[in-house]
Design an enzyme around this catalytic site. Structure first.
Site, PDB file in Angstrom:
ATOM      1  CB  VAL A  58      61.238 -84.569  -6.548  1.00 33.03           C
ATOM      2  CG1 VAL A  58      62.415 -84.679  -7.499  1.00 33.03           C
ATOM      3  CG2 VAL A  58      60.049 -83.883  -7.208  1.00 33.03           C
ATOM      4  CG  ASP A  59      64.693 -85.178  -2.381  1.00 32.38           C
ATOM      5  OD1 ASP A  59      65.332 -84.987  -3.430  1.00 32.38           O
ATOM      6  OD2 ASP A  59      64.697 -84.381  -1.434  1.00 32.38           O
ATOM      7  CB  VAL A  60      60.236 -90.337  -1.977  1.00 29.64           C
ATOM      8  CG1 VAL A  60      59.701 -91.755  -1.961  1.00 29.64           C
ATOM      9  CG2 VAL A  60      60.377 -89.806  -0.543  1.00 29.64           C
TER      10      VAL A  60
END
Length: 171
Positions: free
Chosen positions: A164-166
């Site tokens: 999700v962060d990437v």
């Protein structure tokens, strides 16, 4: 010549989403100045797989200039102000409201630096019932249902990386 050569990015960032974003900008030729708190980006402690350093930190922060700035102190905030004054882009992913409380509200920055591009990465946006909440990759994996389709017979599980962060940093 790379497409972003001559562009300066000040990145008040930690963990994964903003560092991934600014690493793409650095790859495209931007000069990225990463602002770290005195104790360092907590991603420095994720592991020690890259010759004693965190593999995540090395991957996400290569090609950047790192500066330790204590934003809790007036001198640190003055240093950040000086950096912003000469920047083209300000990128940040601190807890919602943190930059405002330190005197760096977007409204003021837009007025004082009309050419500055401000990018704020949050988990839930600027408005709505969750706007003031911090978000973490695992939390969003669970809330979105992603964790429900991974794992094994014993139950759901986190995707093996901070997907999700990437994805957030990439977009």
């Amino acid at each position: 010549m790379l497409p972003l050569e001559g562009i300066t990015v000040v990145a008040v960032e930690q963990a994964v989403a903003a560092p991934f974003c600014s690493s793409r900008l650095a790859d495209a030729g931007a000069h990225v100045v990463k602002i770290e708190r005195p104790e360092g980006d907590f991603a420095r402690g994720y592991d020690a797989a890259a010759k004693g350093q965190s593999s995540y930190f090395v991957w996400l922060n290569r090609g950047k200039d790192s500066r330790v700035v204590d934003l809790a102190e007036p001198d640190g905030r003055a240093e950040l102000e000086t950096l912003i004054a000469s920047a083209d882009v300000l990128l940040q992913n601190l807890k919602p409201g943190s930059m405002d409380r330190m005197g760096f509200a977007r409204e003021r920055l837009r007025k004082d630096y009309p050419k500055l591009i401000c990018c704020t990465i949050t988990g839930y946006g600027d408005t709505g019932p969750y706007a003031d909440r911090k978000a973490y990759d695992l939390l969003i994996q669970a809330e979105s249902g992603l964790a429900s389709i991974t794992g094994g017979p014993e139950g759901p599980s986190r995707v093996g990386m901070s997907i999700v962060d990437v994805a957030t940093g990439a977009t």
